[in-house]
Design an enzyme around this catalytic site. Structure first.
Site, short mmCIF file in Angstrom:
data_model
loop_
_atom_site.label_atom_id
_atom_site.label_comp_id
_atom_site.label_asym_id
_atom_site.label_seq_id
_atom_site.Cartn_x
_atom_site.Cartn_y
_atom_site.Cartn_z
N TYR A 162 14.40 4.51 -47.64
CA TYR A 162 14.22 4.39 -46.19
C TYR A 162 15.46 3.79 -45.54
CZ TYR A 162 11.97 3.41 -41.71
OH TYR A 162 11.66 3.37 -40.37
N SER B 295 16.27 2.71 -37.07
CA SER B 295 15.41 1.54 -37.34
C SER B 295 16.31 0.32 -37.44
CB SER B 295 14.68 1.75 -38.67
OG SER B 295 14.15 0.53 -39.15
P1 NAI Z 1 3.79 7.59 -37.57
O1 NAI Z 1 3.42 7.70 -39.02
O2 NAI Z 1 2.73 7.29 -36.59
O3 NAI Z 1 4.54 8.92 -37.10
C1 NAI Z 1 5.39 9.67 -37.92
C2 NAI Z 1 5.33 11.11 -37.48
O4 NAI Z 1 6.23 11.90 -38.26
C3 NAI Z 1 3.93 11.73 -37.69
O5 NAI Z 1 3.61 12.55 -36.60
C4 NAI Z 1 4.14 12.56 -38.94
O6 NAI Z 1 3.22 13.61 -39.11
C5 NAI Z 1 5.56 13.06 -38.68
N1 NAI Z 1 6.17 13.69 -39.84
C6 NAI Z 1 6.26 13.21 -41.11
N2 NAI Z 1 6.83 14.14 -41.90
C7 NAI Z 1 7.12 15.20 -41.12
C8 NAI Z 1 7.71 16.46 -41.37
N3 NAI Z 1 8.13 16.81 -42.58
N4 NAI Z 1 7.85 17.32 -40.33
C9 NAI Z 1 7.42 17.00 -39.09
N5 NAI Z 1 6.84 15.82 -38.80
C10 NAI Z 1 6.70 14.95 -39.81
O7 NAI Z 1 4.91 6.46 -37.54
P2 NAI Z 1 5.85 5.94 -36.34
O8 NAI Z 1 5.96 4.50 -36.48
O9 NAI Z 1 5.43 6.50 -35.06
O10 NAI Z 1 7.27 6.56 -36.81
C11 NAI Z 1 8.08 7.35 -35.98
C12 NAI Z 1 9.53 7.12 -36.33
O11 NAI Z 1 9.89 5.79 -35.97
C13 NAI Z 1 9.88 7.26 -37.82
O12 NAI Z 1 11.12 7.92 -37.95
C14 NAI Z 1 10.01 5.81 -38.27
O13 NAI Z 1 10.85 5.69 -39.38
C15 NAI Z 1 10.58 5.17 -37.04
N6 NAI Z 1 10.42 3.74 -36.93
C16 NAI Z 1 9.18 3.18 -36.83
C17 NAI Z 1 9.06 1.82 -36.70
C18 NAI Z 1 7.75 1.12 -36.61
O14 NAI Z 1 7.73 -0.11 -36.78
N7 NAI Z 1 6.64 1.80 -36.34
C19 NAI Z 1 10.25 0.96 -36.62
C20 NAI Z 1 11.50 1.66 -36.77
C21 NAI Z 1 11.57 3.00 -36.89
C1 BGC Z 2 9.40 0.60 -40.54
C2 BGC Z 2 8.17 -0.25 -40.35
C3 BGC Z 2 8.54 -1.71 -40.43
C4 BGC Z 2 9.66 -2.03 -39.49
C5 BGC Z 2 10.13 -3.47 -39.63
C6 BGC Z 2 10.44 0.16 -39.56
O1 BGC Z 2 11.60 0.93 -39.68
O2 BGC Z 2 9.07 1.98 -40.33
O3 BGC Z 2 7.21 0.07 -41.35
O4 BGC Z 2 7.40 -2.50 -40.07
O5 BGC Z 2 10.75 -1.18 -39.75
O6 BGC Z 2 10.41 -3.81 -40.97
#
Ligand code: NAI
Ligand code: BGC
Length: 260
Positions: free
Chosen positions: A158, A145
């Site tokens: 985080y 991230s």
């Molecule tokens: P999301 O909430 O849509 O997806 C997260 C996924 O991880 C879900 O499928 C959830 O069930 C799964 N998960 C959570 N705990 C788990 C476990 N114990 N075992 C297996 N799966 C598990 O959120 P998003 O945004 O798609 O997040 C994906 C990745 O991207 C995360 O690592 C997040 O930190 C990272 N990220 C997201 C950003 C954003 O702005 N959306 C920005 C930077 C990084």
């Molecule tokens: C977090 C988001 C957040 C973004 C920018 C990501 O790593 O999962 O919730 O909006 O960073 O701050």
């Protein structure tokens, strides 16, 4: 450009939602075989898998909690059984955790963020490397991230987990490089997914988010997924140990476009 990912065996953790689901679709569009890991919402996983199969895709649906070493090992054994190994691991599963200043933080909640985001990524990387090192090929993409670089008040777990993922990736890249295996991070900025829906669904929250992004828009999951397939391909054959920011210029600090 043909990324030559046809038939490649890809695992995306947390692949049934947000960035993970977009990456699953992007790899399937490149004719890779894709395993969708999930821990909740099997129906969401089945729907995504069904759509891809209808388009001719080869898809596995694999339940596993990435924090549980036994679950993770069993998931990899299923991939071995179906495909005889793995070419690409995308460690995507993650949570933001609950906002809390350190002096108010619940230690179990703090630890849970580290367990999923950092330890979970390590457990999956370890199983992947057991297979990739002997086969002398493979790519691991860890989703960090912008918060591997930018401090985030209320989210110390985080930010620490993502900085940890970054340094873990660099170290694994050093270990695996001599065996032809690349390990790197994709570091997204603010992308429109369920993880931050409470922010972008709120008008003031969205405006505040946009003010932090040089390009002036919240990212879409496809912005990240497109980069992931490129990084998994031989187009990125000389990229390892680094974090590739996909953040619309969040780390360009647009607040400094005036004043200072
Ligand atoms: P999301 O909430 O849509 O997806 C997260 C996924 O991880 C879900 O499928 C959830 O069930 C799964 N998960 C959570 N705990 C788990 C476990 N114990 N075992 C297996 N799966 C598990 O959120 P998003 O945004 O798609 O997040 C994906 C990745 O991207 C995360 O690592 C997040 O930190 C990272 N990220 C997201 C950003 C954003 O702005 N959306 C920005 C930077 C990084
Ligand atoms: C977090 C988001 C957040 C973004 C920018 C990501 O790593 O999962 O919730 O909006 O960073 O701050």
């Amino acid at each position: 450009m043909d990324l030559k990912l046809t038939g490649k065996r890809v695992l995306v953790t947390g692949g049934n939602s947000g960035l993970g689901a977009a990456m699953v679709r992007a790899f399937a569009a490149e004719h890779a075989r894709v395993a969708i890991n999930y821990v909740v919402h099997p129906e969401q996983t089945a729907q995504l898998a069904g759509q891809l199969r209808a388009g001719g895709g080869e898809v596995l649906e694999l339940a596993a909690d990435v924090t549980q070493a036994n679950d993770v090992a069993a998931m990899f054994r299923k991939i071995d059984g179906a495909w005889g190994g793995l070419d690409v691991l995308v460690n995507n599963a993650g949570i933001d955790g609950t906002r809390a200043m350190a002096w108010e933080a619940d230690t179990a909640a703090w630890n849970r963020v580290l367990q999923i985001n950092l330890v979970g990524a390590f457990l999956c990387a370890r199983e992947a490397l057991k297979r990739m090192v002997p086969q002398r090929s493979g790519v691991i993409i860890n989703t960090s991230s912008v918060h591997e670089l930018i401090a985030w008040s209320g989210y110390s777990a985080y930010a620490a987990s993502k900085a940890g993922v970054s340094m873990m990736s660099k170290t694994l890249a050093q270990e695996a490089g001599p065996y032809g295996v690349r390990v790197l991070c994709i570091a997204p900025g603010a992308i429109r997914t369920p993880i931050n829906a409470t922010v972008w669904q709120d008008a003031a929250g969205q405006q505040d988010l946009i003010s932090k992004i040089a390009i002036g828009r919240v990212g879409e999951p496809e912005d990240v997924a497109g980069m992931a397939v490129v990084l998994a391909s031989d187009v990125a054959a000389y990229v390892t140990g680094s974090s590739v920011l996909v953040d619309g210029g969040m780390t360009d600090y647009p607040a400094f476009s005036h004043g200072g």
